[in-house]
Design a protein around this motif. Structure first.
Motif, mmCIF file in Angstrom:
data_model
loop_
_atom_site.group_PDB
_atom_site.id
_atom_site.type_symbol
_atom_site.label_atom_id
_atom_site.label_comp_id
_atom_site.label_asym_id
_atom_site.label_seq_id
_atom_site.Cartn_x
_atom_site.Cartn_y
_atom_site.Cartn_z
ATOM 1 N N PRO A 517 0.828 -1.201 0.000
ATOM 2 C CA PRO A 517 0.000 0.000 0.000
ATOM 3 C C PRO A 517 0.869 1.261 0.000
ATOM 4 N N GLN A 518 0.378 2.339 -0.570
ATOM 5 C CA GLN A 518 1.168 3.553 -0.703
ATOM 6 C C GLN A 518 1.585 4.136 0.650
ATOM 7 N N ASP A 519 0.741 3.962 1.649
ATOM 8 C CA ASP A 519 1.053 4.523 2.961
ATOM 9 C C ASP A 519 1.833 3.561 3.851
ATOM 10 N N TYR A 520 2.265 2.447 3.288
ATOM 11 C CA TYR A 520 2.997 1.471 4.099
ATOM 12 C C TYR A 520 4.413 2.006 4.344
ATOM 13 N N ALA A 521 4.839 2.078 5.598
ATOM 14 C CA ALA A 521 6.150 2.642 5.954
ATOM 15 C C ALA A 521 7.272 1.701 5.531
ATOM 16 N N LYS A 522 8.227 2.242 4.768
ATOM 17 C CA LYS A 522 9.385 1.471 4.332
ATOM 18 C C LYS A 522 10.588 2.402 4.258
ATOM 19 N N ARG A 523 11.743 1.842 4.328
ATOM 20 C CA ARG A 523 12.968 2.633 4.329
ATOM 21 C C ARG A 523 13.841 2.222 3.154
ATOM 22 N N SER A 524 14.165 3.203 2.286
ATOM 23 C CA SER A 524 14.997 2.933 1.110
ATOM 24 C C SER A 524 16.466 2.870 1.527
ATOM 25 N N LEU A 525 17.187 1.897 0.983
ATOM 26 C CA LEU A 525 18.612 1.730 1.247
ATOM 27 C C LEU A 525 19.388 1.936 -0.053
ATOM 28 N N PRO A 526 20.667 2.185 0.043
ATOM 29 C CA PRO A 526 21.470 2.382 -1.176
ATOM 30 C C PRO A 526 21.379 1.158 -2.084
ATOM 31 N N PRO A 527 21.321 1.371 -3.407
ATOM 32 C CA PRO A 527 21.295 0.236 -4.344
ATOM 33 C C PRO A 527 22.514 -0.653 -4.150
ATOM 34 N N GLN A 528 22.303 -1.940 -4.410
ATOM 35 C CA GLN A 528 23.363 -2.914 -4.205
ATOM 36 C C GLN A 528 23.554 -3.759 -5.464
ATOM 37 N N ASN A 529 24.811 -4.087 -5.715
ATOM 38 C CA ASN A 529 25.139 -4.988 -6.820
ATOM 39 C C ASN A 529 25.055 -6.423 -6.329
ATOM 40 N N VAL A 530 24.413 -7.241 -7.115
ATOM 41 C CA VAL A 530 24.314 -8.662 -6.786
ATOM 42 C C VAL A 530 24.712 -9.480 -7.999
ATOM 43 N N LYS A 531 25.152 -10.691 -7.752
ATOM 44 C CA LYS A 531 25.583 -11.578 -8.814
ATOM 45 C C LYS A 531 24.405 -11.907 -9.733
ATOM 46 N N GLY A 532 24.665 -11.846 -11.053
ATOM 47 C CA GLY A 532 23.645 -12.190 -12.033
ATOM 48 C C GLY A 532 22.801 -11.031 -12.480
ATOM 49 N N GLN A 533 22.961 -9.857 -11.873
ATOM 50 C CA GLN A 533 22.181 -8.687 -12.269
ATOM 51 C C GLN A 533 23.113 -7.648 -12.904
ATOM 52 N N PRO A 534 22.776 -7.115 -14.105
ATOM 53 C CA PRO A 534 23.676 -6.175 -14.797
ATOM 54 C C PRO A 534 23.808 -4.839 -14.084
ATOM 55 N N GLU A 535 22.807 -4.450 -13.316
ATOM 56 C CA GLU A 535 22.821 -3.167 -12.638
ATOM 57 C C GLU A 535 22.511 -3.365 -11.158
ATOM 58 N N ALA A 536 22.874 -2.351 -10.392
ATOM 59 C CA ALA A 536 22.571 -2.391 -8.964
ATOM 60 C C ALA A 536 21.051 -2.366 -8.767
ATOM 61 N N ILE A 537 20.579 -3.094 -7.778
ATOM 62 C CA ILE A 537 19.148 -3.191 -7.534
ATOM 63 C C ILE A 537 18.775 -2.335 -6.340
ATOM 64 N N ALA A 538 17.591 -1.775 -6.385
ATOM 65 C CA ALA A 538 17.084 -0.977 -5.264
ATOM 66 C C ALA A 538 16.554 -1.908 -4.191
ATOM 67 N N ILE A 539 16.941 -1.665 -2.963
ATOM 68 C CA ILE A 539 16.497 -2.507 -1.858
ATOM 69 C C ILE A 539 15.872 -1.638 -0.780
ATOM 70 N N PHE A 540 14.997 -2.280 0.010
ATOM 71 C CA PHE A 540 14.269 -1.574 1.050
ATOM 72 C C PHE A 540 14.280 -2.414 2.328
ATOM 73 N N SER A 541 14.040 -1.723 3.423
ATOM 74 C CA SER A 541 13.848 -2.378 4.706
ATOM 75 C C SER A 541 12.704 -1.662 5.412
ATOM 76 N N LEU A 542 12.565 -1.892 6.692
ATOM 77 C CA LEU A 542 11.510 -1.261 7.470
ATOM 78 C C LEU A 542 12.121 -0.328 8.512
ATOM 79 N N PRO A 543 11.456 0.781 8.784
ATOM 80 C CA PRO A 543 12.053 1.758 9.711
ATOM 81 C C PRO A 543 12.383 1.170 11.075
ATOM 82 N N GLU A 544 11.530 0.276 11.580
ATOM 83 C CA GLU A 544 11.750 -0.237 12.927
ATOM 84 C C GLU A 544 12.920 -1.202 13.021
ATOM 85 N N LEU A 545 13.457 -1.606 11.860
ATOM 86 C CA LEU A 545 14.571 -2.551 11.864
ATOM 87 C C LEU A 545 15.922 -1.849 11.843
ATOM 88 N N GLY A 546 15.988 -0.522 11.871
ATOM 89 C CA GLY A 546 17.234 0.224 11.953
ATOM 90 C C GLY A 546 17.926 0.395 10.625
#
Length: 546
Positions: A517-546
């Motif tokens: 949902p649009q109002d669901y709280a999430k925290r954006s983290l710096p994009p990360q490079n992973v094996k098998g992906q040509p570009e860095a991927i955007a990753i997220f976590s939750l605010p309460e997890l630090g």
């Protein structure tokens, strides 16, 4: 729909509880009780003959008539009694061999069935089959013997009066046959129902210890329709004819009113008796089927209806029991199967066509892994390691499958892979993240328990990604695995590995974030490079997890 463990319920039965009285006494009851309706009807026939038939005869005719009645009773009735005793004794001998009865010190009756040993003897097996047939056909034997005993006297009595030199009053040729026919019809219906009830209560539990009367060949059962017709004739038509016969008789007696009251009283007694017996014969199976159907609808399949019936209810009960056994087997298969492949996977496999193949659909894949558990196992015993894994996996599987409609697809040593959206396509990304948060909270509770036993706390990482995957049975026709394959699965595994690098226990990708949902709280983290992906991927976590 979830696969649930088998639910148990006490069997829906009318227990096979034969009376604890001696077997010979039970058989004596079967033999003597049906005679009571015949005795009652015979008493009224004699009363009617004395008040209405005798006055129509001359003294010589009456003497000849009474002489024929005497000799008839001295010949035909002993033959009927002997036939009845012979049939019952043949059944009794088999029952006595089947059931050994002893008494405990406290007087409790204990019965030891020796049927398996006896059935191995071909000669006894034939006697057993014969006894079973006779027990089912016993109501027919009873009305055949009683009906023959009554109706055979009719031509003898009429012929005796016709051959007498004195002229016969024509009214006798009407009153005598009708009175005998009415009495016979009233008595045989009561005898039939009473013998049927007694046979089911006394004989069936012994003779059909491991079989069903409805499966027996060479039997004749009275259908519900003809049972109703028989009751209508006995309790409705016969009393009306008796009263009609009384009204048209040319000989009017002061006892006519008393006799009519007697006919009405007998009709009421027989009517109540018939209604009571039929209510037992019909009500019991109907109530048992109703109770079993309600329990089955509630998911209780561990039951059997144990009523022993030879009429239409017999095949119905047998088929219902067969259905319950199949449902119980299916439930056991689903429950056992679900333990190995996951409950939701078990249902998906059972609901789809068997064989290799899958379908592409959007799912959310979760990978969960315990941190440094392999290294930790070096310092603990294998039993302790298994205990810790079981403690961890039990809590996590419950959260994923029971609480968030996910599917734990496979265990990966100290972790597992779960799929959300198979069978539950709506909001599977949100369900996966909520499950991950709940898993982290559950791990805190597990660590609190471990701290009491001086164990080091557990840590884990969770990676979640949403995307298309091929879900289905993969492998060979001889060995299949229900799973999901594709880049979505690989990327979810890579995201779980990122939790070590980023230092956050739960990560999910942008594809999963877009399902929230649009109002669901999430925290954006710096994009990360992973094996098998040509570009860095955007990753997220939750605010309460630090």
């Amino acid at each position: 729909m979830k696969v649930s463990p088998p639910k148990t319920l006490p069997a829906t039965v009318t227990p096979r509880n034969p009376s604890q009285s001696p077997l010979w006494l039970q058989l004596l009851g079967v033999g003597l009780l049906p005679i009571l309706p015949q005795v009652l009807v015979s008493a009224f026939n004699i009363w009617y003959n004395i008040t209405h038939i005798y006055p129509l005869l001359t003294a010589a005719q009456l003497a000849a008539f009474l002489e024929s009645v005497k000799w008839f009773n001295l010949t035909v009735y002993p033959i009927g009694i002997a036939a009845w005793v012979y049939i019952l004794s043949s059944i009794f001998l088999v029952c006595r061999q089947l059931r050994q009865v002893t008494l405990d010190a406290d007087g409790t009756v204990r019965r030891f069935c020796i049927l398996p040993t006896l059935q191995a003897r071909p000669r006894f097996h034939g006697k057993l089959i014969q006894a079973r047939r006779r027990s089912i056909n016993l109501p027919w034997w009873s009305i055949l013997i009683i009906g023959s005993g009554n109706l055979l006297g009719l031509p003898i009595f009429i012929l005796t009066l016709l051959l007498h030199p004195d002229p016969l009053n024509p009214q006798v040729l009407i009153d005598l046959p009708i009175s005998l026919l009415i009495g016979t019809l009233m008595s045989v219906s009561q005898v039939f129902l009473l013998v049927e009830l007694l046979s089911e209560r006394v004989l069936y539990p012994i003779l059909f210890e491991n079989s069903q009367p409805a499966e027996q060949t060479g039997i004749i059962h009275l259908s519900l329709l003809w049972r109703g017709i028989l009751l209508l004739i006995s309790n409705g038509l016969c009393p009306i004819l008796a009263l009609l016969l009384l009204s048209i008789s040319p000989y009017r007696s002061q006892q006519d009113a008393l006799f009519a009251m007697g006919v009405a009283a007998v009709s009421v007694i027989f009517g109540l008796s018939s209604a009571w017996i039929v209510s037992i014969l019909v009500r019991e199976p109907v109530e048992a089927l109703k109770t079993a159907a309600i329990a089955t609808a509630a998911g209780h399949f561990n039951q059997q209806i144990r009523l022993l019936r030879a009429d239409e209810f017999g095949p119905l009960i047998n088929e219902f029991n067969h259905m319950l056994r199949e449902l119980q087997e299916k439930q056991l298969i689903e429950e056992t199967f679900g333990r190995h492949v996951g409950r939701q996977a078990a249902l998906e496999i059972l609901q789809r066509d068997a064989g290799v193949g899958g379908i592409e659909q959007e799912v959310t894949v979760m990978f969960a892994d315990l941190r440094n558990f392999t290294q930790r196992c070096v310092d603990i015993s294998p039993q302790t390691a298994i205990h810790l894994l079981n403690l961890f996996l039990t809590a996590m599987v419950t959260i994923v499958e029971d609480e968030h409609q996910g599917m734990v697809n496979k265990f990966l040593g100290d972790g597992f892979m779960a799929i959300f959206g198979v069978g539950y396509p709506a909001n599977h990304g949100l369900m996966a993240i909520q499950a991950g948060v709940k898993m982290l909270h559950a791990l805190e509770d597990i660590n609190a328990t471990l701290a009491q036993d001086q164990h080091l706390p557990l840590k884990m990482g969770i990676g979640i990604h949403t995307g298309p995957a091929v879900v289905g049975s993969i492998g060979s026709p001889q060995r299949l695995e229900y799973t999901a394959i594709g880049d979505t699965v690989n990327l979810a595994s890579r995201v779980e590995s990122l939790t070590k690098t980023v230092g956050v226990p739960l990560l999910f990708t942008d594809a999963t974030a877009q399902t929230l949902p649009q109002d669901y709280a999430k925290r954006s983290l710096p994009p990360q490079n992973v094996k098998g992906q040509p570009e860095a991927i955007a990753i997220f976590s939750l605010p309460e997890l630090g």
